[in-house]
Motif scaffolding. Structure first.
Motif, PDB file in Angstrom:
ATOM      1  N   LYS A   4       0.829  -1.209   0.000  1.00  0.00           N
ATOM      2  CA  LYS A   4       0.000   0.000   0.000  1.00  0.00           C
ATOM      3  C   LYS A   4       0.863   1.258   0.000  1.00  0.00           C
ATOM      4  O   LYS A   4       0.531   2.246  -0.673  1.00  0.00           O
ATOM      5  N   ASP A   5       1.949   1.233   0.739  1.00  0.00           N
ATOM      6  CA  ASP A   5       2.807   2.408   0.837  1.00  0.00           C
ATOM      7  C   ASP A   5       3.564   2.671  -0.454  1.00  0.00           C
ATOM      8  O   ASP A   5       3.822   3.839  -0.801  1.00  0.00           O
ATOM      9  N   MET A   6       3.929   1.618  -1.171  1.00  0.00           N
ATOM     10  CA  MET A   6       4.867   1.773  -2.276  1.00  0.00           C
ATOM     11  C   MET A   6       4.246   1.630  -3.664  1.00  0.00           C
ATOM     12  O   MET A   6       4.691   2.299  -4.601  1.00  0.00           O
ATOM     13  N   TRP A   7       3.237   0.756  -3.826  1.00  0.00           N
ATOM     14  CA  TRP A   7       2.824   0.455  -5.191  1.00  0.00           C
ATOM     15  C   TRP A   7       1.324   0.468  -5.447  1.00  0.00           C
ATOM     16  O   TRP A   7       0.900   0.509  -6.609  1.00  0.00           O
ATOM     17  N   VAL A   8       0.510   0.398  -4.423  1.00  0.00           N
ATOM     18  CA  VAL A   8      -0.934   0.360  -4.663  1.00  0.00           C
ATOM     19  C   VAL A   8      -1.446   1.752  -4.998  1.00  0.00           C
ATOM     20  O   VAL A   8      -1.238   2.708  -4.254  1.00  0.00           O
ATOM     21  N   THR A   9      -2.090   1.858  -6.155  1.00  0.00           N
ATOM     22  CA  THR A   9      -2.840   3.055  -6.532  1.00  0.00           C
ATOM     23  C   THR A   9      -4.246   2.604  -6.900  1.00  0.00           C
ATOM     24  O   THR A   9      -4.460   1.432  -7.230  1.00  0.00           O
ATOM     25  N   PRO A  10      -5.217   3.496  -6.851  1.00  0.00           N
ATOM     26  CA  PRO A  10      -6.581   3.083  -7.224  1.00  0.00           C
ATOM     27  C   PRO A  10      -6.643   2.470  -8.619  1.00  0.00           C
ATOM     28  O   PRO A  10      -7.337   1.463  -8.830  1.00  0.00           O
ATOM     29  N   GLU A  11      -5.897   3.046  -9.548  1.00  0.00           N
ATOM     30  CA  GLU A  11      -5.935   2.526 -10.919  1.00  0.00           C
ATOM     31  C   GLU A  11      -5.297   1.147 -10.998  1.00  0.00           C
ATOM     32  O   GLU A  11      -5.842   0.230 -11.635  1.00  0.00           O
ATOM     33  N   ALA A  12      -4.112   0.988 -10.377  1.00  0.00           N
ATOM     34  CA  ALA A  12      -3.416  -0.296 -10.427  1.00  0.00           C
ATOM     35  C   ALA A  12      -4.245  -1.396  -9.771  1.00  0.00           C
ATOM     36  O   ALA A  12      -4.343  -2.517 -10.287  1.00  0.00           O
ATOM     37  N   LEU A  13      -4.864  -1.074  -8.642  1.00  0.00           N
ATOM     38  CA  LEU A  13      -5.670  -2.072  -7.955  1.00  0.00           C
ATOM     39  C   LEU A  13      -6.904  -2.435  -8.774  1.00  0.00           C
ATOM     40  O   LEU A  13      -7.265  -3.618  -8.885  1.00  0.00           O
ATOM     41  N   ALA A  14      -7.539  -1.449  -9.359  1.00  0.00           N
ATOM     42  CA  ALA A  14      -8.720  -1.720 -10.183  1.00  0.00           C
ATOM     43  C   ALA A  14      -8.369  -2.611 -11.367  1.00  0.00           C
ATOM     44  O   ALA A  14      -9.110  -3.553 -11.703  1.00  0.00           O
ATOM     45  N   ASN A  15      -7.239  -2.339 -11.995  1.00  0.00           N
ATOM     46  CA  ASN A  15      -6.804  -3.155 -13.135  1.00  0.00           C
ATOM     47  C   ASN A  15      -6.515  -4.591 -12.709  1.00  0.00           C
ATOM     48  O   ASN A  15      -6.819  -5.546 -13.438  1.00  0.00           O
ATOM     49  N   HIS A  16      -5.919  -4.749 -11.527  1.00  0.00           N
ATOM     50  CA  HIS A  16      -5.604  -6.101 -11.064  1.00  0.00           C
ATOM     51  C   HIS A  16      -6.875  -6.852 -10.695  1.00  0.00           C
ATOM     52  O   HIS A  16      -7.016  -8.046 -11.013  1.00  0.00           O
ATOM     53  N   LEU A  17      -7.807  -6.176 -10.048  1.00  0.00           N
ATOM     54  CA  LEU A  17      -9.057  -6.839  -9.666  1.00  0.00           C
ATOM     55  C   LEU A  17      -9.837  -7.302 -10.890  1.00  0.00           C
ATOM     56  O   LEU A  17     -10.574  -8.296 -10.824  1.00  0.00           O
ATOM     57  N   LYS A  18      -9.673  -6.627 -12.012  1.00  0.00           N
ATOM     58  CA  LYS A  18     -10.309  -7.074 -13.249  1.00  0.00           C
ATOM     59  C   LYS A  18      -9.808  -8.447 -13.663  1.00  0.00           C
ATOM     60  O   LYS A  18     -10.537  -9.231 -14.276  1.00  0.00           O
ATOM     61  N   MET A  19      -8.541  -8.740 -13.353  1.00  0.00           N
ATOM     62  CA  MET A  19      -7.951 -10.036 -13.715  1.00  0.00           C
ATOM     63  C   MET A  19      -8.364 -11.154 -12.761  1.00  0.00           C
ATOM     64  O   MET A  19      -8.257 -12.329 -13.102  1.00  0.00           O
TER      65      MET A  19
END
Length: 256
Positions: free
Chosen positions: A199-214
């Motif tokens: 969460k501190d280093m790499w999670v962004t709303p966009e990145a998380l949303a894209n991953h959840l799509k997978m």
């Protein structure tokens, strides 16, 4: 800590966890303590306060030792001290890892070696250190954390990805070699687990949303979601399971 299955054979078991004071490792330490296991863990940072918290929540205090897992002599000493305190280690969880990012063309030899020392070499030498005790005890379970990153042909951290591919190969080889001693060796490959570091280093709303799509399952994955799988692999409930890679990723990588 979420509720889950109880494994009576883990009560009193001598468990050793690398990186057991933060992230996934902290969830594992608490999970094994809640089962009544005798848990020892290592990490570089002080974890005294965490041990206090686990003892308060579970009534079972883990044994913490500060240790840099890339120092093989110190790693073996920590395992020996854990065995002195709790009896021969019969459950090893190789959890500590560092998924530091780097562009391929920027990686030098030092970065490469440092990454493999953390993510692969330490796993081998921890396993080597506990195997004689497991042989004497009549068996044991080794759980090596891998990652789905190598299955996805991901980019941005080649040494880490290479290490995780190697971990599955090492797991299979050790399972074959030490199966006659009733030592089971399995890997566990998480998906994107939202630890505080992530969460501190790499999670962004966009990145998380894209991953959840997978993911087939659309909930984010928490460190506690790894506990059930590891407890299962550590217990005699999985007594005929070895040389396998258990994937817990919400359905990103669908195998079979």
């Amino acid at each position: 800590m979420m509720g889950g299955a109880t494994y009576p054979d883990l009560k009193g078991a001598s468990v050793f966890i690398t990186g057991g004071g933060s992230g996934i490792g902290a969830a594992l330490t608490e999970g094994f303590c809640a089962q009544g296991a005798r848990v020892a863990f290592i990490q570089r940072r002080d974890a005294s306060a965490f041990c206090d918290e686990v003892a308060e929540r579970t009534g079972n205090r883990p044994f913490f030792q500060p240790c840099d897992i890339t120092d093989t002599a110190a790693l073996k000493t920590a395992i020996a001290r854990a065995a002195e305190a709790h009896g021969p280690v019969t459950v090893l969880v190789n959890n500590a890892a560092n998924d530091q990012r780097a562009r391929t063309l920027d990686i030098d030899e030092a970065f490469w070696n440092d990454s493999l020392n953390v993510n692969l070499r330490s796993y081998f030498f921890a396993a080597q250190a506990v195997i004689p005790g497991m042989q004497a005890a009549g068996g044991g379970s080794i759980v090596n954390f891998s990652s789905i990153s190598y299955m996805m042909a991901d980019t941005g951290y080649v040494p880490y990805i290479a290490s995780n591919a190697a971990i599955t190969g090492m797991t299979r080889s050790l399972a074959r070699e030490f199966g006659p001693d009733r030592i089971r060796v399995n890997a566990l490959a998480p998906g994107w687990v939202l630890t505080q570091k992530q969460k501190d280093m790499w999670v962004t709303p966009e990145a998380l949303a894209n991953h959840l799509k997978m993911q087939c399952l659309k909930d984010s994955i928490d460190p506690e979601d790894m506990v059930g799988g590891v407890l299962f692999l550590a217990s005699r409930s999985s007594r005929m399971m070895t040389g396998q890679c258990l994937v817990i990723d919400g359905g990103v990588v669908v195998t079979g």
